[in-house]
Motif scaffolding. Sequence first.
Motif: not given
Length: 282
Positions: A43-45, A75-80
């Motif tokens: 939920e909060h990465g 490609l999937v990118i998640y930031a902090p």
Amino acid sequence: MISISGDAHGWQEHGIENTEQFLAVNWCGYQRLQTRSLSRNREHGRVDFQLIYITGGKGYFRFQDETVEVASGSLVIYAPGQPQQYSYYAEDGTEVYWIHFTGYGAYELLRQSGLLEQSVYTVGVMEEVVVLFKKMIQELNSHRPLAGQLVTAYLLEMIALLGRRLQTGDEPGAQGRHPDINQMIAYIHEKYSDNLSISELAAECSLSVFRFIHKFKEVTGMTPMKYITEIRMNEAKKLLSESSLHVKEVAAVVGYDNPLYFSRIFRSTVGIPPSEYKKKFQ
């Protein structure tokens, strides 16, 4: 499910943030879904970046209030701090590589590579990227000296390759459509100082001169002769600035029998005569 991973630290669900290193890999792995499905809901990465590369099947990713089907070659990118909610289903036979990384330079590196403009990118299944993932996993599991530095170098290379694919607008597999041209480029870099004939290079690729020039320009953005000239001029600049060779000798080394012709080409390319260029470094 087949799962292979390597880590630089013991697993921590919320990740590790490192502000002392430019770039650092925390974890890296590969998964292939066969009989079990897999879901993640953070939920909060996490406090680090995550890059997910789907090389088979598909995945389902939720961004805000929308669930997106993400296909192979994406490609999937998640930031902090970005919420992470995604699922892979066994019946889809999903194959995926993933990596968690951090560092004070990570954000800017991704931004320069065009990898922070959205969450999902289509890049195609790039064999060179898959190879880098495998190398990183192997190094993280080896615990050999300087493994961390090697893994970081592989990650830098991977981001650069992905960024190039996006910024050049190549279609997935575009480079693979021209193996003859790519081989000829390597040959030119090796033999640039020889008397290269465009017609002979085209014949080596079993192409007409017109078709060879067209395909070469499609891959490199320039004609074969301009490409050869740029290699020669770059090498000439290096020799003029770093060696004691005279202009006539440099001309011969980079493939010009006529030093006057070399000087004319050098001036039109660099903007000043080679003799003047050499004086700048004396």
